[in-house]
Scaffold this motif. Structure first.
Motif, PDB file in Angstrom:
ATOM      1  N   VAL A 134      41.426 -32.328  16.152  1.00 27.20           N
ATOM      2  CA  VAL A 134      41.580 -30.875  16.057  1.00 27.20           C
ATOM      3  C   VAL A 134      40.330 -30.238  15.455  1.00 27.20           C
ATOM      4  O   VAL A 134      39.855 -29.192  15.917  1.00 27.20           O
ATOM      5  N   ALA A 135      39.770 -30.871  14.426  1.00 31.76           N
ATOM      6  CA  ALA A 135      38.587 -30.311  13.769  1.00 31.76           C
ATOM      7  C   ALA A 135      37.395 -30.279  14.707  1.00 31.76           C
ATOM      8  O   ALA A 135      36.594 -29.333  14.670  1.00 31.76           O
ATOM      9  N   PHE A 136      37.256 -31.278  15.558  1.00 33.66           N
ATOM     10  CA  PHE A 136      36.138 -31.293  16.506  1.00 33.66           C
ATOM     11  C   PHE A 136      36.241 -30.130  17.482  1.00 33.66           C
ATOM     12  O   PHE A 136      35.239 -29.465  17.781  1.00 33.66           O
ATOM     13  N   LEU A 137      37.441 -29.862  17.973  1.00 34.43           N
ATOM     14  CA  LEU A 137      37.629 -28.731  18.881  1.00 34.43           C
ATOM     15  C   LEU A 137      37.393 -27.402  18.165  1.00 34.43           C
ATOM     16  O   LEU A 137      36.780 -26.481  18.723  1.00 34.43           O
ATOM     17  N   MET A 138      37.873 -27.281  16.924  1.00 32.71           N
ATOM     18  CA  MET A 138      37.637 -26.056  16.165  1.00 32.71           C
ATOM     19  C   MET A 138      36.155 -25.863  15.862  1.00 32.71           C
ATOM     20  O   MET A 138      35.648 -24.735  15.850  1.00 32.71           O
ATOM     21  N   LEU A 139      35.456 -26.971  15.619  1.00 35.52           N
ATOM     22  CA  LEU A 139      34.024 -26.885  15.358  1.00 35.52           C
ATOM     23  C   LEU A 139      33.277 -26.347  16.572  1.00 35.52           C
ATOM     24  O   LEU A 139      32.377 -25.500  16.442  1.00 35.52           O
ATOM     25  N   ILE A 140      33.624 -26.839  17.762  1.00 41.00           N
ATOM     26  CA  ILE A 140      32.959 -26.364  18.978  1.00 41.00           C
ATOM     27  C   ILE A 140      33.174 -24.871  19.144  1.00 41.00           C
ATOM     28  O   ILE A 140      32.247 -24.114  19.469  1.00 41.00           O
ATOM     29  N   ALA A 141      34.401 -24.404  18.890  1.00 35.64           N
ATOM     30  CA  ALA A 141      34.677 -22.971  19.001  1.00 35.64           C
ATOM     31  C   ALA A 141      33.904 -22.177  17.951  1.00 35.64           C
ATOM     32  O   ALA A 141      33.378 -21.092  18.242  1.00 35.64           O
ATOM     33  N   ALA A 142      33.820 -22.699  16.724  1.00 37.19           N
ATOM     34  CA  ALA A 142      33.086 -21.998  15.666  1.00 37.19           C
ATOM     35  C   ALA A 142      31.594 -21.953  15.975  1.00 37.19           C
ATOM     36  O   ALA A 142      30.923 -20.943  15.703  1.00 37.19           O
ATOM     37  N   GLU A 143      31.047 -23.022  16.548  1.00 38.26           N
ATOM     38  CA  GLU A 143      29.628 -23.029  16.908  1.00 38.26           C
ATOM     39  C   GLU A 143      29.326 -22.057  18.039  1.00 38.26           C
ATOM     40  O   GLU A 143      28.201 -21.546  18.140  1.00 38.26           O
ATOM     41  N   MET A 144      30.296 -21.803  18.890  1.00 34.68           N
ATOM     42  CA  MET A 144      30.087 -20.834  19.968  1.00 34.68           C
ATOM     43  C   MET A 144      29.988 -19.409  19.428  1.00 34.68           C
ATOM     44  O   MET A 144      29.396 -18.535  20.071  1.00 34.68           O
ATOM     45  N   ILE A 145      30.580 -19.164  18.259  1.00 36.09           N
ATOM     46  CA  ILE A 145      30.566 -17.809  17.695  1.00 36.09           C
ATOM     47  C   ILE A 145      29.351 -17.598  16.805  1.00 36.09           C
ATOM     48  O   ILE A 145      28.625 -16.611  16.945  1.00 36.09           O
ATOM     49  N   GLY A 146      29.108 -18.526  15.893  1.00 34.71           N
ATOM     50  CA  GLY A 146      28.007 -18.313  14.962  1.00 34.71           C
ATOM     51  C   GLY A 146      27.309 -19.603  14.620  1.00 34.71           C
ATOM     52  O   GLY A 146      27.712 -20.290  13.683  1.00 34.71           O
ATOM     53  N   ALA A 147      26.275 -19.960  15.378  1.00 32.75           N
ATOM     54  CA  ALA A 147      25.476 -21.153  15.096  1.00 32.75           C
ATOM     55  C   ALA A 147      24.189 -21.062  15.901  1.00 32.75           C
ATOM     56  O   ALA A 147      24.109 -20.347  16.907  1.00 32.75           O
ATOM     57  N   ASN A 148      23.179 -21.784  15.457  1.00 31.09           N
ATOM     58  CA  ASN A 148      21.937 -21.862  16.214  1.00 31.09           C
ATOM     59  C   ASN A 148      21.636 -23.279  16.667  1.00 31.09           C
ATOM     60  O   ASN A 148      20.542 -23.567  17.145  1.00 31.09           O
ATOM     61  N   ALA A 149      22.615 -24.176  16.516  1.00 28.12           N
ATOM     62  CA  ALA A 149      22.484 -25.552  16.976  1.00 28.12           C
ATOM     63  C   ALA A 149      23.878 -26.153  17.065  1.00 28.12           C
ATOM     64  O   ALA A 149      24.813 -25.706  16.405  1.00 28.12           O
ATOM     65  N   GLY A 150      24.009 -27.192  17.887  1.00 27.88           N
ATOM     66  CA  GLY A 150      25.308 -27.843  18.062  1.00 27.88           C
ATOM     67  C   GLY A 150      25.774 -27.762  19.509  1.00 27.88           C
ATOM     68  O   GLY A 150      25.241 -26.981  20.316  1.00 27.88           O
ATOM     69  N   LEU A 151      26.777 -28.542  19.820  1.00 27.56           N
ATOM     70  CA  LEU A 151      27.288 -28.565  21.187  1.00 27.56           C
ATOM     71  C   LEU A 151      27.976 -27.256  21.557  1.00 27.56           C
ATOM     72  O   LEU A 151      27.896 -26.813  22.712  1.00 27.56           O
ATOM     73  N   GLY A 152      28.680 -26.642  20.598  1.00 25.86           N
ATOM     74  CA  GLY A 152      29.277 -25.341  20.879  1.00 25.86           C
ATOM     75  C   GLY A 152      28.225 -24.290  21.167  1.00 25.86           C
ATOM     76  O   GLY A 152      28.380 -23.454  22.069  1.00 25.86           O
ATOM     77  N   TRP A 153      27.132 -24.312  20.400  1.00 29.16           N
ATOM     78  CA  TRP A 153      26.020 -23.401  20.678  1.00 29.16           C
ATOM     79  C   TRP A 153      25.422 -23.678  22.037  1.00 29.16           C
ATOM     80  O   TRP A 153      25.020 -22.750  22.756  1.00 29.16           O
ATOM     81  N   LEU A 154      25.338 -24.950  22.434  1.00 32.45           N
ATOM     82  CA  LEU A 154      24.794 -25.311  23.744  1.00 32.45           C
ATOM     83  C   LEU A 154      25.658 -24.743  24.865  1.00 32.45           C
ATOM     84  O   LEU A 154      25.144 -24.262  25.877  1.00 32.45           O
ATOM     85  N   VAL A 155      26.985 -24.786  24.689  1.00 35.59           N
ATOM     86  CA  VAL A 155      27.885 -24.191  25.681  1.00 35.59           C
ATOM     87  C   VAL A 155      27.657 -22.689  25.777  1.00 35.59           C
ATOM     88  O   VAL A 155      27.531 -22.121  26.880  1.00 35.59           O
TER      89      VAL A 155
END
Length: 290
Positions: free
Chosen positions: A223-244
Motif C-alpha cells: 500500500v505504501a509503495f502505491l501511495m508513494l507513487i501517487a505522492a510523487e506524481m503531485i509533488g516531487a522532482n525525482a522518483g517513478l511517480g515523477w517519471l509517470v
C-alpha cells in the motif's frame, strides 16, 4: 442354476481417464528428454505473458491498434535503455526505493513494539483504544497528503509521512493479532519455568507472532509503495511517480509505459523479497499441503 448362462463382464473404464502406464507410454512416444519436460513445467506459468507480449508487439506494427497510444514492447525497452545509459533510470528507481525504505523502517520501529505492548502487556488498553485505532486505520494516507503538505511542506517529509502512515496500521494490527493468538499454554509453560518478560518475549511471543508480522509488512509495503507513487506524481522532482507525471505531461508515451512496467516489477520484486526473508526467518513453520 439350470438355464442360466454366465457371460464374462468386461471392466468398464471411465472415458478420458488413462492409467499411469499409458501416460508414460505416450510421453515416451514423444521422444522428449527429461530436462525439456522439466523446463516446460517451469515455464508453464509464463506462456500467457509471452503470448500477450508477442501480440502486443505485432498488433501496433500491423496497424491493428494505434501505435501512438500503444507502443510495442520493443520501443518501451528501447526507451528504457536510453534512460539507463544516461543514468536517469537508476536515479528514479533509487529515489523511490529510498523513500519507501525510510518510511517502512520507521513504521516497523514504531508498529512492532507498540503491537507487543498493546497486545501482550496491556490488553485492556487495547480494548480502550481499539475504536480509535480502527478509525485511524481506515483513513487513506493519500487523502491526508494535503494536510501533510500543510504541516511539513512539499518536500521529503510529507512523502515520508504518507509512507509511514500507510505502513504503520497494517503492521500494528497484525502484530497485536499475532501476539494475542499465541497459544496461552506456551506462555503458561514459559512462566512456570521461570522466564522473565524479556525471555518470554524473545522465546515465545516473538516467534509466535512473526508470521502475522510479516503479513502486515507485506500489506503495508504494498500500500505504501502505491501511495508513494501517487505522492510523487503531485509533488516531487525525482522518483517513478515523477517519471509517470513527467512522461504524461510531455506526451512521451513509451516512457509512460516504461514507468508503469517498472512500478509493477518493483512491486513484485518487493513482495518476493519479503517472502524470501520470511521463509528464512520463520523456517520452523510448516506449510499446509492439501
Amino acid at each position: 442354476m439350470d438355464g442360466i448362462i454366465y457371460t464374462p463382464v468386461r471392466e468398464k473404464t471411465v472415458e478420458g481417464a488413462a492409467p499411469a502406464a499409458n501416460v508414460a507410454a505416450r510421453k515416451s512416444r514423444l521422444h522428449l528428454p527429461d530436462f525439456v519436460l522439466r523446463l516446460n513445467d517451469r515455464l508453464l506459468d509464463w506462456y500467457g505473458l509471452a503470448l500477450l507480449l508477442a501480440l502486443w508487439e505485432i498488433a501496433p506494427r500491423l496497424g491493428w491498434i494505434d501505435i501512438q497510444f500503444f507502443p510495442p514492447p520493443s520501443l518501451i525497452v528501447e526507451e528504457g535503455v536510453k534512460l539507463a545509459s544516461r543514468g536517469e533510470l537508476l536515479a528514479q528507481i533509487t529515489s523511490s526505493l529510498a523513500r519507501l525504505l525510510q518510511g517502512l523502517s520507521a513504521a516497523l520501529a514504531v508498529g512492532i513494539p507498540a503491537g507487543f505492548v498493546l497486545g501482550g502487556w496491556y490488553p485492556r488498553l487495547t480494548h480502550f483504544l481499539r475504536p480509535l485505532l480502527r478509525l485511524f486505520g481506515q483513513i487513506n494516507a493519500f487523502s491526508l497528503f494535503p494536510l501533510f503538505v500543510l504541516f511539513f511542506g512539499i518536500g521529503e517529509l510529507a512523502k515520508f509521512a504518507v509512507i509511514f502512515w500507510s505502513c504503520l496500521w497494517p503492521i500494528l494490527f497484525t502484530t497485536i493479532s499475532g501476539v494475542q493468538n499465541v497459544d496461552p499454554l506456551f506462555v503458561k509453560v514459559a512462566r512456570s519455568m521461570g522466564c522473565g518478560r524479556l525471555r518470554l518475549f524473545s522465546r515465545v511471543l516473538l516467534p509466535g507472532a512473526l508470521p502475522s508480522i510479516f503479513t502486515g509488512v507485506r500489506l503495508g509495503a504494498t500500500v505504501a509503495f502505491l501511495m508513494l507513487i501517487a505522492a510523487e506524481m503531485i509533488g516531487a522532482n525525482a522518483g517513478l511517480g515523477w517519471l509517470v507525471h513527467n512522461s504524461s505531461t510531455n506526451y512521451v508515451i513509451p516512457r509512460l509505459y516504461l514507468a508503469a512496467a517498472l512500478i509493477a516489477l518493483l512491486g513484485l520484486a518487493m513482495n518476493s523479497a519479503i517472502h524470501f526473508v520470511e521463509a528464512r526467518v520463520v523456517a520452523w513453520r510448516q506449510s499446509v499441503e492439501v
